[in-house]
Design a protein around this motif. Structure first.
Motif, short mmCIF file in Angstrom:
data_model
loop_
_atom_site.label_atom_id
_atom_site.label_comp_id
_atom_site.label_asym_id
_atom_site.label_seq_id
_atom_site.Cartn_x
_atom_site.Cartn_y
_atom_site.Cartn_z
N ASN A 1 -25.48 -23.37 43.13
CA ASN A 1 -25.44 -23.49 44.63
C ASN A 1 -24.84 -21.91 44.14
O ASN A 1 -23.16 -22.07 44.16
N PRO A 2 -25.21 -21.20 45.08
CA PRO A 2 -24.74 -19.64 45.55
C PRO A 2 -23.51 -19.28 46.00
O PRO A 2 -22.55 -18.07 45.33
N LYS B 1 -27.51 -24.46 49.66
CA LYS B 1 -27.90 -23.67 49.06
C LYS B 1 -28.42 -24.35 47.96
O LYS B 1 -27.00 -24.27 46.96
N TRP B 2 -29.61 -24.82 47.18
CA TRP B 2 -29.66 -24.75 45.75
C TRP B 2 -30.70 -23.92 44.86
O TRP B 2 -31.45 -24.04 45.89
N VAL B 3 -30.02 -23.36 43.99
CA VAL B 3 -31.65 -22.40 42.66
C VAL B 3 -31.61 -23.21 41.79
O VAL B 3 -30.41 -23.37 41.42
N GLN B 4 -32.89 -22.84 41.25
CA GLN B 4 -33.35 -23.54 40.28
C GLN B 4 -32.43 -22.65 38.45
O GLN B 4 -33.26 -21.45 39.22
N GLN B 5 -31.65 -23.05 37.92
CA GLN B 5 -31.82 -22.16 36.69
C GLN B 5 -32.39 -22.34 35.67
O GLN B 5 -32.58 -22.92 35.62
N GLY C 1 -33.75 -22.91 50.66
CA GLY C 1 -33.15 -23.43 49.27
C GLY C 1 -32.93 -24.43 49.07
O GLY C 1 -31.88 -24.72 48.54
N LEU D 1 -28.88 -26.58 38.82
CA LEU D 1 -28.78 -26.54 40.00
C LEU D 1 -27.96 -25.84 40.39
O LEU D 1 -26.83 -26.39 40.39
N HIS E 1 -38.25 -29.20 48.66
CA HIS E 1 -37.68 -28.18 48.54
C HIS E 1 -37.93 -27.33 49.69
O HIS E 1 -39.12 -26.44 49.26
#
Length: 491
Positions: free
Chosen positions: A455-456, A444-448, A410, A453, A406
């Motif tokens: 992708n914004p 880009k990947w953001v854990q919620q 991101g 996951l 990671h």
């Protein structure tokens, strides 16, 4: 015929005596439980071989110096993020892992792009070119995939997955050709092994092509039973002499019991004309077992040998790079080594105190676990080319393509590439793939908080179509909905 011991006279007698004394001294220390001096001057593998009249012509290690006078770099790492390189040298005779950690931190990781030859002959190893096996160019190993301890120091091994491999292309300086005698050993994992071709170290073709029987002389540790019957399930120390993984004589050798220890010393020597020997031992304790000491194969092409003087690590002579393994150190020598020298080298290896697991990645990477407890995986068994499908698959501890870094920007990366949306797409149903890390929004990947996951760029989440959990399920992006199909945990 090349005799294994042609040297004579006082100097040769003294060299042999020194090698025997070194072996006895180290072995006595081990038996009595005395403190081991792992890096004493004159006691390292290439010192021992030289004293016995069989000098190292190639010496490769990512863990330690193999020659007491050596104080150069062990290997080179290249950062994924910007292509910058750094040489990793020695601290107290062992690899400076802290320097690697500092250089590679927060950069998407590093790859090992060169392993330096310590013999002074500049027979350095680099990722190999494509060969006649049909595979593309090799990639360098992830530099932080596997950490162990040697001499009380944290060091890294070379984690070989399918597609990873190294080569000296051409005729390496001093390496045996056309029936000359030689020897080799490597310290490798006895638990991170496979049966595909080929986890080898040693002499190979000068170009990545199979040029016939006897054109290779490399030591291997694998579960490859090329000539049945074999005893047990391996792994076995074997000789890759081209077009065959030999355990003895014409192939099969049921006396070979295999070596399953965490660290294995695998030894091969070949007089180039009529005789070869195979030995194996636990690199953490004890001596060597002789699995074969007798005739070269009579199948045709092996008496005499036709070595070409190339060097390979983790692959076959034609760049067959489908197997797996973990490499720590190895040398190649000129001439046919004595048993006393090999015993002394094994005693030195044991004195190093290698420890740790060798079959489970323990670097900064983690798994991404999705529906059904399956892991996010790259299709095509660790090869990791641009456009490779990203899917669900049963979790496998040794699978490099299931261990993701990671990164600070991101992105999630494995095999030197990033988790990517095809064509940088944003539409629901766009498929996931592996692609060169390039900073685009599709990487880009953001854990919620709900375990998804995001992708914004697309505003959509990583998704398994209809919540499928079967092996090979191709992943996609879809409207975020909190369903089980979108629960992906980073570990």
């Amino acid at each position: 015929m090349n005799s294994p011991n042609l040297a004579s006279g006082p100097r040769a007698w003294r060299a042999r005596a020194l090698a025997v004394l070194a072996s006895l001294g180290l072995a006595l220390g081990l038996l009595l439980g005395l403190p081991a001096v792992s890096q004493a001057a004159g006691s390292l593998p290439c010192d021992i071989y030289a004293a016995a009249g069989t000098p190292c012509v190639a010496a490769h290690s990512v863990t330690r110096a193999l020659l007491s006078s050596y104080n150069g770099p062990l290997y080179q790492v290249t950062r994924v993020s910007d292509g910058a390189t750094a040489d990793i040298g020695l601290v107290g005779g062992y690899a400076d892992a802290a320097a690697q950690d500092a250089f590679c931190a927060n950069s998407g990781g590093c790859r090992i792009t060169k392993i330096y030859d310590q013999s002074g002959r500049h027979n350095d190893l680099k990722p190999g070119p494509a060969g006649t096996a049909g595979m593309g160019n090799d990639r360098g190993a992830d530099a932080s995939e596997i950490a162990v301890t040697a001499g009380g120091h944290k060091v890294y091994g070379v984690w070989i997955s399918p597609g990873v491999g190294y080569r000296y292309t051409g005729v390496a300086s001093g390496v045996a050709v056309n029936g000359q005698p030689e020897g080799a050993y490597m310290v490798a994992s006895g638990t991170h092994v496979g049966s595909a071709c080929c986890f080898d170290y040693g002499n190979a073709e000068s170009t990545p092509a199979d040029t016939g029987n006897g054109h290779m002389d490399a030591v291997s540790i694998a579960t490859t039973c090329y000539f049945a019957p074999c005893t047990g399930n391996g792994p076995w120390v074997e000789a890759d002499l081209e077009n065959g993984m030999f355990q003895g004589d014409n192939g099969s050798n049921t006396a070979n019991q295999g070596n399953k220890s965490t660290f294995v010393t695998a030894v091969l020597k070949n007089n180039g004309q009529t005789r070869y020997a195979l030995k194996g031992g636990n690199s953490q304790t004890g001596g060597l077992s002789t699995w074969w000491d007798g005739a070269l194969p009579t199948r045709g092409g092996y008496q005499p040998m036709h070595q070409e003087g190339g060097i390979i690590l983790g692959i076959g002579g034609d760049n067959s790079n489908w197997n797996r393994g973990t490499f720590f150190e190895g040398v190649m020598v000129s001439g046919y080594p004595t048993d006393a020298a090999e015993n002394a080298v094994q005693a030195n290896i044991v004195s190093v105190g290698y420890s740790g697991q060798t079959d489970v990645p323990n670097g900064p990477q983690g798994t991404v676990t999705g529906p059904g407890g399956k892991c996010v995986d790259v299709a095509a068994d660790d090869t990791g080319v641009n456009g490779a499908a990203v899917q669900l698959w049963d979790c496998q501890t040794y699978a490099e393509d299931q261990h993701w870094t990671h990164n600070p920007d991101g992105s999630l990366s494995t095999l030197g590439r990033c988790l990517d949306i095809e064509n940088n797409g944003t539409a629901g149903g766009a498929k996931l793939e592996l692609w060169d890390c390039n900073g685009v929004g599709g990487q880009k990947w953001v854990q919620q908080a709900d375990g998804s996951l995001l992708n914004p760029q697309s505003g959509r989440c990583l998704d398994s179509p209809s919540g499928a959990t079967a092996n090979g399920t191709r992943l996609q992006i879809w409207d975020c909905n909190g369903a089980a199909a979108q629960k992906f945990g980073l570990s």
